[in-house]
Motif scaffolding. Structure first.
Motif, short mmCIF file in Angstrom:
data_model
loop_
_atom_site.label_atom_id
_atom_site.label_comp_id
_atom_site.label_asym_id
_atom_site.label_seq_id
_atom_site.Cartn_x
_atom_site.Cartn_y
_atom_site.Cartn_z
N VAL A 39 52.25 34.15 63.39
CA VAL A 39 51.87 33.32 62.20
C VAL A 39 51.61 33.93 61.02
CG1 VAL A 39 49.87 31.84 61.74
CG2 VAL A 39 50.86 31.96 64.02
N THR A 40 52.04 33.44 59.87
CA THR A 40 51.92 33.96 58.45
C THR A 40 51.11 32.90 57.93
OG1 THR A 40 53.71 35.63 58.67
CG2 THR A 40 52.75 35.21 56.52
N HIS A 41 49.98 33.17 57.00
CA HIS A 41 49.44 32.02 56.10
C HIS A 41 49.20 32.72 55.10
CE1 HIS A 41 46.85 28.74 55.17
NE2 HIS A 41 45.73 29.58 54.74
N ASN A 42 49.63 32.30 53.90
CA ASN A 42 49.52 32.52 52.39
C ASN A 42 48.94 31.59 51.65
OD1 ASN A 42 50.81 35.05 52.86
ND2 ASN A 42 52.83 34.07 52.77
N GLU A 43 47.56 31.78 51.29
CA GLU A 43 46.79 30.64 50.37
C GLU A 43 47.39 30.61 49.05
OE1 GLU A 43 43.57 28.21 50.30
OE2 GLU A 43 44.03 29.53 52.16
N GLY A 44 47.77 29.58 48.75
CA GLY A 44 48.07 29.44 47.36
C GLY A 44 49.35 30.24 47.04
N THR A 45 49.73 30.59 45.85
CA THR A 45 51.12 31.32 45.49
C THR A 45 50.41 32.56 44.41
OG1 THR A 45 51.14 29.92 43.18
CG2 THR A 45 52.22 29.07 45.30
N GLY A 46 49.50 32.66 44.31
CA GLY A 46 49.01 33.80 43.38
C GLY A 46 48.76 35.13 44.09
N VAL A 47 48.45 36.08 43.17
CA VAL A 47 48.12 37.60 43.66
C VAL A 47 46.63 37.61 43.81
CG1 VAL A 47 48.43 39.85 43.04
CG2 VAL A 47 50.48 38.19 42.53
N ALA A 48 46.11 38.35 44.69
CA ALA A 48 44.64 38.62 44.77
C ALA A 48 44.46 39.86 44.12
CB ALA A 48 44.38 38.81 46.48
N PRO A 49 43.47 39.66 43.09
CA PRO A 49 43.11 40.82 42.23
C PRO A 49 42.68 41.88 43.00
CG PRO A 49 41.46 39.02 41.86
CD PRO A 49 42.72 38.60 42.99
N ALA A 50 43.10 43.08 42.87
CA ALA A 50 42.94 44.39 43.60
C ALA A 50 41.44 44.91 42.99
CB ALA A 50 43.90 45.34 43.27
N ASP A 51 41.19 44.72 41.87
CA ASP A 51 40.08 45.25 41.29
C ASP A 51 38.92 44.38 41.57
OD1 ASP A 51 38.23 46.16 39.15
OD2 ASP A 51 39.39 45.77 37.44
N PRO A 52 37.74 44.99 42.17
CA PRO A 52 36.72 44.28 42.29
C PRO A 52 36.08 43.56 41.01
CG PRO A 52 36.56 46.58 43.34
CD PRO A 52 37.79 46.44 42.38
N ALA A 53 36.20 44.40 39.98
CA ALA A 53 35.59 43.84 38.75
C ALA A 53 36.39 42.44 38.48
CB ALA A 53 35.71 44.64 37.50
N GLN A 54 37.70 42.38 38.61
CA GLN A 54 38.49 40.95 38.52
C GLN A 54 38.24 40.05 39.32
OE1 GLN A 54 40.70 40.21 35.83
NE2 GLN A 54 40.57 42.27 34.70
N GLN A 55 37.90 40.50 40.62
CA GLN A 55 37.57 39.84 41.83
C GLN A 55 36.12 38.75 41.52
OE1 GLN A 55 37.45 41.84 45.18
NE2 GLN A 55 39.59 41.97 45.73
N GLU A 56 35.32 39.68 40.86
CA GLU A 56 33.93 39.29 40.54
C GLU A 56 34.29 38.33 39.33
OE1 GLU A 56 30.08 38.03 40.33
OE2 GLU A 56 31.17 38.78 41.86
N LEU A 57 34.98 38.61 38.70
CA LEU A 57 35.18 37.44 37.30
C LEU A 57 35.75 36.23 37.94
CD1 LEU A 57 35.46 36.80 34.34
CD2 LEU A 57 37.41 38.01 34.25
N LEU A 58 36.86 36.29 38.47
CA LEU A 58 37.35 34.99 39.32
C LEU A 58 36.45 34.34 39.97
CD1 LEU A 58 39.85 33.37 39.77
CD2 LEU A 58 40.42 34.91 41.68
#
Length: 135
Positions: A39-58
Motif C-alpha cells: 500500500v502506498t499513500h501519497n497525500e496531495g501532490t506537493g513536496v514535504a518541506p525538509a527544513d523544520p523552519a519551513q514546516q513551521e511556517l507552513l
C-alpha cells in the motif's frame, strides 16, 4: 439440507462457499486486501518541506488562513490572504518559500498589522518568517 441451484449461483445457502462475496462501497485512505500487497499513500501532490523552519511556517500560514476567514475584509486583509495562499503553495509544491516570497509576506503582515496583531496565528507566522529571514 443442500443448497438450491439458485443459492449456489449466488454463493448463499447452507454448505456453499465462493470467492465472490466482497463488496466495497466507499473507501478513504490506504488499504490492501489479499496476500502480498503493498500500500502506498501519497497525500496531495506537493513536496514535504525538509527544513523544520519551513514546516513551521507552513503550519502557521495554514492556521492564519483559517483564522482570517472570520476577519472583516479590508484591502490589507485581501492582500495578506493572497500572500498566505501563494506562500502555502510555494512551500507545498517546492518544499520552501523563497526570499522574495518571504519579503512579500512580511510586508503584507505589517500592512494588516491591526488585525494580525490580535491573532496568535498571526504572531506565529511573523515569528516563522523572522526565523527564516534572520530578523
Amino acid at each position: 439440507m443442500a443448497a438450491t441451484a439458485d443459492e449456489r449461483d449466488r454463493g448463499t445457502g447452507p454448505g456453499t462457499s465462493t470467492g465472490a462475496g466482497i463488496h466495497i462501497g466507499s473507501v478513504q485512505g490506504a488499504f490492501a486486501i489479499g496476500d502480498h500487497n503493498t500500500v502506498t499513500h501519497n497525500e496531495g501532490t506537493g513536496v514535504a518541506p525538509a527544513d523544520p523552519a519551513q514546516q513551521e511556517l507552513l503550519r502557521a500560514v495554514r492556521e492564519l488562513r483559517e483564522d482570517l476567514a472570520r476577519a472583516v475584509e479590508t484591502p490589507q486583509i485581501t492582500v495578506l490572504r493572497g500572500e498566505l495562499a501563494d506562500t502555502e503553495t510555494e512551500i507545498a509544491e517546492g518544499g520552501a518559500a523563497g526570499a522574495g516570497r518571504l519579503a512579500r509576506l512580511r510586508t503584507a503582515l505589517a500592512d494588516a498589522g491591526a488585525v494580525v496583531g490580535l491573532l496568535a496565528s498571526g504572531a506565529a507566522v511573523g515569528q516563522a518568517v523572522a526565523a527564516l529571514v534572520g530578523g
